[in-house]
Design a protein around this motif. Sequence first.
Motif, PDB file in Angstrom:
ATOM      1  N   VAL A  38      -5.881  12.399 -22.076  1.00  0.00           N
ATOM      2  CA  VAL A  38      -6.323  11.722 -23.298  1.00  0.00           C
ATOM      3  C   VAL A  38      -5.463  10.482 -23.460  1.00  0.00           C
ATOM      4  CG1 VAL A  38      -6.614  11.883 -25.782  1.00  0.00           C
ATOM      5  CG2 VAL A  38      -6.993  13.900 -24.360  1.00  0.00           C
ATOM      6  N   ILE A  39      -6.119   9.356 -23.619  1.00  0.00           N
ATOM      7  CA  ILE A  39      -5.435   8.095 -23.883  1.00  0.00           C
ATOM      8  C   ILE A  39      -5.788   7.718 -25.318  1.00  0.00           C
ATOM      9  CG2 ILE A  39      -5.202   5.684 -23.203  1.00  0.00           C
ATOM     10  CD1 ILE A  39      -6.202   6.691 -20.378  1.00  0.00           C
ATOM     11  N   SER A  40      -4.752   7.553 -26.128  1.00  0.00           N
ATOM     12  CA  SER A  40      -4.974   7.386 -27.568  1.00  0.00           C
ATOM     13  C   SER A  40      -4.061   6.318 -28.145  1.00  0.00           C
ATOM     14  CB  SER A  40      -4.708   8.726 -28.254  1.00  0.00           C
ATOM     15  OG  SER A  40      -4.698   8.589 -29.640  1.00  0.00           O
ATOM     16  N   ASP A  41      -4.571   5.626 -29.162  1.00  0.00           N
ATOM     17  CA  ASP A  41      -3.747   4.681 -29.915  1.00  0.00           C
ATOM     18  C   ASP A  41      -2.901   5.402 -30.951  1.00  0.00           C
ATOM     19  OD1 ASP A  41      -4.779   2.515 -28.528  1.00  0.00           O
ATOM     20  OD2 ASP A  41      -6.406   2.206 -29.970  1.00  0.00           O
ATOM     21  N   ASN A  42      -3.344   6.581 -31.366  1.00  0.00           N
ATOM     22  CA  ASN A  42      -2.641   7.373 -32.374  1.00  0.00           C
ATOM     23  C   ASN A  42      -2.510   8.814 -31.862  1.00  0.00           C
ATOM     24  OD1 ASN A  42      -1.518   8.405 -34.665  1.00  0.00           O
ATOM     25  ND2 ASN A  42      -3.176   7.774 -36.031  1.00  0.00           N
ATOM     26  N   PRO A  43      -1.610   9.040 -30.886  1.00  0.00           N
ATOM     27  CA  PRO A  43      -1.560  10.348 -30.241  1.00  0.00           C
ATOM     28  C   PRO A  43      -1.226  11.519 -31.151  1.00  0.00           C
ATOM     29  CG  PRO A  43       0.147   8.893 -29.365  1.00  0.00           C
ATOM     30  CD  PRO A  43      -0.680   8.105 -30.305  1.00  0.00           C
ATOM     31  N   GLU A  44      -0.340  11.338 -32.118  1.00  0.00           N
ATOM     32  CA  GLU A  44       0.027  12.457 -33.012  1.00  0.00           C
ATOM     33  C   GLU A  44      -1.185  12.942 -33.797  1.00  0.00           C
ATOM     34  OE1 GLU A  44       2.956  14.045 -33.380  1.00  0.00           O
ATOM     35  OE2 GLU A  44       3.962  12.821 -31.884  1.00  0.00           O
ATOM     36  N   SER A  45      -1.914  12.023 -34.375  1.00  0.00           N
ATOM     37  CA  SER A  45      -3.093  12.360 -35.172  1.00  0.00           C
ATOM     38  C   SER A  45      -4.185  12.970 -34.296  1.00  0.00           C
ATOM     39  CB  SER A  45      -3.622  11.120 -35.879  1.00  0.00           C
ATOM     40  OG  SER A  45      -4.815  11.400 -36.557  1.00  0.00           O
ATOM     41  N   ASP A  46      -4.453  12.349 -33.156  1.00  0.00           N
ATOM     42  CA  ASP A  46      -5.496  12.853 -32.271  1.00  0.00           C
ATOM     43  C   ASP A  46      -5.129  14.220 -31.699  1.00  0.00           C
ATOM     44  OD1 ASP A  46      -7.141  10.689 -32.726  1.00  0.00           O
ATOM     45  OD2 ASP A  46      -6.437   9.569 -30.987  1.00  0.00           O
ATOM     46  N   ALA A  52      -6.699  21.385 -34.013  1.00  0.00           N
ATOM     47  CA  ALA A  52      -7.509  22.038 -35.049  1.00  0.00           C
ATOM     48  C   ALA A  52      -8.811  22.556 -34.442  1.00  0.00           C
ATOM     49  CB  ALA A  52      -7.783  21.074 -36.193  1.00  0.00           C
ATOM     50  N   ALA A  53      -9.422  21.762 -33.575  1.00  0.00           N
ATOM     51  CA  ALA A  53     -10.660  22.195 -32.921  1.00  0.00           C
ATOM     52  C   ALA A  53     -10.391  23.390 -32.009  1.00  0.00           C
ATOM     53  CB  ALA A  53     -11.262  21.039 -32.119  1.00  0.00           C
ATOM     54  N   TYR A  54      -9.289  23.340 -31.279  1.00  0.00           N
ATOM     55  CA  TYR A  54      -8.943  24.444 -30.371  1.00  0.00           C
ATOM     56  C   TYR A  54      -8.666  25.730 -31.147  1.00  0.00           C
ATOM     57  CZ  TYR A  54      -6.175  27.345 -27.247  1.00  0.00           C
ATOM     58  OH  TYR A  54      -5.686  28.402 -26.526  1.00  0.00           O
ATOM     59  N   ILE A  86     -12.128  14.771 -39.319  1.00  0.00           N
ATOM     60  CA  ILE A  86     -11.091  15.459 -40.087  1.00  0.00           C
ATOM     61  C   ILE A  86     -10.224  14.422 -40.790  1.00  0.00           C
ATOM     62  CG2 ILE A  86      -9.103  17.006 -39.975  1.00  0.00           C
ATOM     63  CD1 ILE A  86     -10.324  18.195 -37.413  1.00  0.00           C
ATOM     64  N   ALA A  87     -10.043  14.603 -42.086  1.00  0.00           N
ATOM     65  CA  ALA A  87      -9.269  13.651 -42.890  1.00  0.00           C
ATOM     66  C   ALA A  87      -7.788  13.706 -42.527  1.00  0.00           C
ATOM     67  CB  ALA A  87      -9.450  13.952 -44.371  1.00  0.00           C
ATOM     68  N   GLU A  88      -7.141  12.556 -42.552  1.00  0.00           N
ATOM     69  CA  GLU A  88      -5.714  12.457 -42.223  1.00  0.00           C
ATOM     70  C   GLU A  88      -4.856  13.330 -43.133  1.00  0.00           C
ATOM     71  OE1 GLU A  88      -4.009  10.875 -39.720  1.00  0.00           O
ATOM     72  OE2 GLU A  88      -5.973  10.463 -38.849  1.00  0.00           O
ATOM     73  N   LYS A  89      -5.217  13.403 -44.415  1.00  0.00           N
ATOM     74  CA  LYS A  89      -4.410  14.199 -45.342  1.00  0.00           C
ATOM     75  C   LYS A  89      -4.440  15.678 -44.957  1.00  0.00           C
ATOM     76  CE  LYS A  89      -7.792  15.105 -48.990  1.00  0.00           C
ATOM     77  NZ  LYS A  89      -8.065  15.029 -50.405  1.00  0.00           N
ATOM     78  N   LEU A  91      -4.807  16.776 -41.857  1.00  0.00           N
ATOM     79  CA  LEU A  91      -3.975  16.883 -40.657  1.00  0.00           C
ATOM     80  C   LEU A  91      -2.502  16.947 -41.028  1.00  0.00           C
ATOM     81  CD1 LEU A  91      -5.741  14.344 -38.291  1.00  0.00           C
ATOM     82  CD2 LEU A  91      -5.822  16.826 -38.179  1.00  0.00           C
ATOM     83  N   LEU A  92      -2.094  16.135 -42.001  1.00  0.00           N
ATOM     84  CA  LEU A  92      -0.702  16.147 -42.452  1.00  0.00           C
ATOM     85  C   LEU A  92      -0.345  17.493 -43.073  1.00  0.00           C
ATOM     86  CD1 LEU A  92      -0.437  12.551 -43.966  1.00  0.00           C
ATOM     87  CD2 LEU A  92       0.584  13.395 -41.831  1.00  0.00           C
ATOM     88  N   GLN A  93      -1.268  18.056 -43.838  1.00  0.00           N
ATOM     89  CA  GLN A  93      -1.023  19.368 -44.436  1.00  0.00           C
ATOM     90  C   GLN A  93      -0.895  20.446 -43.358  1.00  0.00           C
ATOM     91  OE1 GLN A  93      -4.426  19.652 -47.006  1.00  0.00           O
ATOM     92  NE2 GLN A  93      -3.328  18.850 -48.795  1.00  0.00           N
ATOM     93  N   LEU A  94      -1.777  20.399 -42.365  1.00  0.00           N
ATOM     94  CA  LEU A  94      -1.714  21.366 -41.274  1.00  0.00           C
ATOM     95  C   LEU A  94      -0.390  21.251 -40.513  1.00  0.00           C
ATOM     96  CD1 LEU A  94      -5.328  21.100 -39.809  1.00  0.00           C
ATOM     97  CD2 LEU A  94      -4.353  23.027 -41.063  1.00  0.00           C
TER      98      LEU A  94
END
Length: 129
Positions: A38-46, A52-54, A86-89, A91-94
């Motif tokens: 996976v190549i991402s600009d925002n790896p932590e979020s992605d 979460a999907a897994y 999925i909303a960023e907020k 993800l932060l809570q998770l």
Amino acid sequence: MIIKTFNKSVKASFYIARIGLVGKPMWVPYTANNSFMVISDNPESDFQKVKAAYESGAFNYYAYGICQPSIRISDVRNVVEKSQGIAEKHLLQLASVEKYIKAQQEALNKQKQLLVEMQRSVFFGSNQW
């Protein structure tokens, strides 16, 4: 976010298991041939979105094979595309809850180790070796 088959000449942000624990996100692949990159600009979020999907079992529907489950790259891309909503907020809570649980687990592991040491001292202290 770009998902590709493994290529050791390309630097990936993180990896997704394609064989075994299909869909599991990993910072380091357990084996190169068994992962998608996976190549991402925002790896932590992605990473959190894929996790979460897994954890929700979203990849299981697409897994095939009995002894060694596998997943196709097109199916991974399909699930990952659905996870982008999925909303960023959330993800932060998770991530926050996961960090808290990890800290609590470490504290419990330390307490368990102390208990084991106490049991040893009681056992060896009461017996005449």
